[in-house]
Design a protein around this motif. Sequence first.
Motif, PDB file in Angstrom:
ATOM      1  N   SER A 137      -0.863  35.954  43.991  1.00 37.93           N
ATOM      2  CA  SER A 137      -1.292  36.707  42.814  1.00 37.93           C
ATOM      3  C   SER A 137      -2.476  36.023  42.157  1.00 37.93           C
ATOM      4  O   SER A 137      -2.512  34.789  42.042  1.00 37.93           O
ATOM      5  N   THR A 138      -3.426  36.819  41.676  1.00 37.48           N
ATOM      6  CA  THR A 138      -4.591  36.271  40.988  1.00 37.48           C
ATOM      7  C   THR A 138      -4.197  35.523  39.727  1.00 37.48           C
ATOM      8  O   THR A 138      -4.747  34.458  39.419  1.00 37.48           O
ATOM      9  N   ASP A 139      -3.252  36.076  38.968  1.00 36.24           N
ATOM     10  CA  ASP A 139      -2.873  35.515  37.675  1.00 36.24           C
ATOM     11  C   ASP A 139      -1.499  34.847  37.671  1.00 36.24           C
ATOM     12  O   ASP A 139      -1.229  33.998  36.821  1.00 36.24           O
ATOM     13  N   GLY A 140      -0.631  35.228  38.604  1.00 37.54           N
ATOM     14  CA  GLY A 140       0.772  34.832  38.512  1.00 37.54           C
ATOM     15  C   GLY A 140       1.053  33.356  38.686  1.00 37.54           C
ATOM     16  O   GLY A 140       2.114  32.868  38.267  1.00 37.54           O
ATOM     17  N   ASN A 142      -0.948  30.945  37.444  1.00 34.60           N
ATOM     18  CA  ASN A 142      -1.691  30.165  36.448  1.00 34.60           C
ATOM     19  C   ASN A 142      -0.837  29.140  35.697  1.00 34.60           C
ATOM     20  O   ASN A 142      -1.264  27.989  35.520  1.00 34.60           O
ATOM     21  N   GLU A 146      -1.518  25.113  35.843  1.00 31.23           N
ATOM     22  CA  GLU A 146      -1.708  24.348  34.604  1.00 31.23           C
ATOM     23  C   GLU A 146      -0.807  23.112  34.588  1.00 31.23           C
ATOM     24  O   GLU A 146      -1.237  22.006  34.212  1.00 31.23           O
ATOM     25  N   ASP A 157      -8.137  25.866  45.158  1.00 30.29           N
ATOM     26  CA  ASP A 157      -7.977  27.320  45.266  1.00 30.29           C
ATOM     27  C   ASP A 157      -8.728  27.776  46.515  1.00 30.29           C
ATOM     28  O   ASP A 157      -9.930  27.560  46.623  1.00 30.29           O
ATOM     29  N   VAL A 162      -7.702  32.585  42.443  1.00 28.88           N
ATOM     30  CA  VAL A 162      -6.891  32.690  41.229  1.00 28.88           C
ATOM     31  C   VAL A 162      -7.825  32.731  40.019  1.00 28.88           C
ATOM     32  O   VAL A 162      -8.996  32.364  40.113  1.00 28.88           O
ATOM     33  N   SER A 163      -7.287  33.146  38.882  1.00 25.05           N
ATOM     34  CA  SER A 163      -8.079  33.204  37.660  1.00 25.05           C
ATOM     35  C   SER A 163      -7.919  31.957  36.805  1.00 25.05           C
ATOM     36  O   SER A 163      -8.550  31.844  35.755  1.00 25.05           O
ATOM     37  N   SER A 164      -7.086  31.025  37.239  1.00 24.48           N
ATOM     38  CA  SER A 164      -6.828  29.820  36.449  1.00 24.48           C
ATOM     39  C   SER A 164      -8.082  28.971  36.293  1.00 24.48           C
ATOM     40  O   SER A 164      -8.827  28.755  37.261  1.00 24.48           O
ATOM     41  N   GLY A 207      -5.659  38.902  44.962  1.00 24.44           N
ATOM     42  CA  GLY A 207      -7.040  38.708  44.557  1.00 24.44           C
ATOM     43  C   GLY A 207      -8.037  39.175  45.594  1.00 24.44           C
ATOM     44  O   GLY A 207      -9.026  39.846  45.275  1.00 24.44           O
ATOM     45  N   GLU A 210      -8.107  43.092  45.717  1.00 23.04           N
ATOM     46  CA  GLU A 210      -8.712  43.678  44.517  1.00 23.04           C
ATOM     47  C   GLU A 210     -10.228  43.503  44.532  1.00 23.04           C
ATOM     48  O   GLU A 210     -10.984  44.425  44.202  1.00 23.04           O
TER      49      GLU A 210
END
Length: 367
Positions: A137-140, A142, A146, A157, A162-164, A207, A210
């Motif tokens: 997942s792109t966001d899942g 994160n 962190e 990555d 990912v968007s993190s 990701g 999309e």
Amino acid sequence: MQWKTLVAAGTAVAALCLAGCGASNGADKPSSSEPSADWFPTAVTVWPKQGFDSEGVEQEYSPTDDVSKAWNICASFPHLADAYWLAADYGVIQEAERAGVNMDVLEAGGYGNLDKQIQQIEDCAQNSDAVIIGAISTDGLNPTIEKLKADGKVVIDFINGVSSPDTTAQSLVSYREIASQTAQYLLDTSDGEAVTVAWFPGPKGAGFAEEANKGFTETLAGTNVEVVNTQWGNTDKDSQSKLIEDALAANPDLDYIAGNAPAAEAAGPILRDRDLTDSIGVLSYYMTPGTYSGIQTGSVLASAADPAVLTSRIATDLAIRALEKQDFDLHVAPALQVIDKAALESWDSTTTLAPTDWSAEFSYSAN
């Protein structure tokens, strides 16, 4: 539409390299699983920060030879159910062996298993110095990333993105760009004729899928090529076969099928059984042994070549460089190409495909 008569119009872009191609070792798939030390230097684009919203610079990339210890690295994949991720497995294992570090490979069993991937990463991080993540997942992931950063772990990555903001570096091609180039090939091949295409980007929320959807649809917007059917789904042949059957039922006059590699592979026998091989052209936005063979036999018109082996080797090297406190680029992507039958002879398949005798390996120990 007899698409085979239009192939010559697209051949001019078949050898297009988005960041330079480098030397070729020929078109044959590699047949040996011996670790290779001759993959570098290789043409790449590097960015001064992570993501694609800054200006990239083309250069040559070579891995470090200065490794002080056998670092512990784990790589997390969404699955190992197709040849693409098998190539990624080959890349990380072989580079770990070349560099003399330890590597563990984990696979979550599919894009629906985000919780399993999170748990696998948390478990492997306890005994690893660095984690390489091919994200479901792109966001899942994160919050997990962190926490890894807070614990002092190196996080790379790679492939899916990912968007993190907390990853250490990225080994990541632009699926938006590679799908755009696939769409451009389709435009050039159609030569201005009004045609229709069914589009199979991959799993919703992933990701890479999309981003590929954005690149493909943006490039075709307002052109003679109409996307008449978009089908999202897991990248296994059974899932993609069902989606293709649905698209053909809804669009009996379809001209093209384009999308992920398992969709392109699944399309071949389906179209052959319906006597549609010469009527519907098939394109993929990344290369697998199945799409490679399809180009050879004519069941696939063209495939973009996302160099999964190089991406995985570079991801491993970035992890090592970060652990060694050496200089490293924040974002690296190897060169991309679009390949049709005319381009196979000059294409170096070892950047992209695992050897034919390679089976999934889940660990390498340098000790």
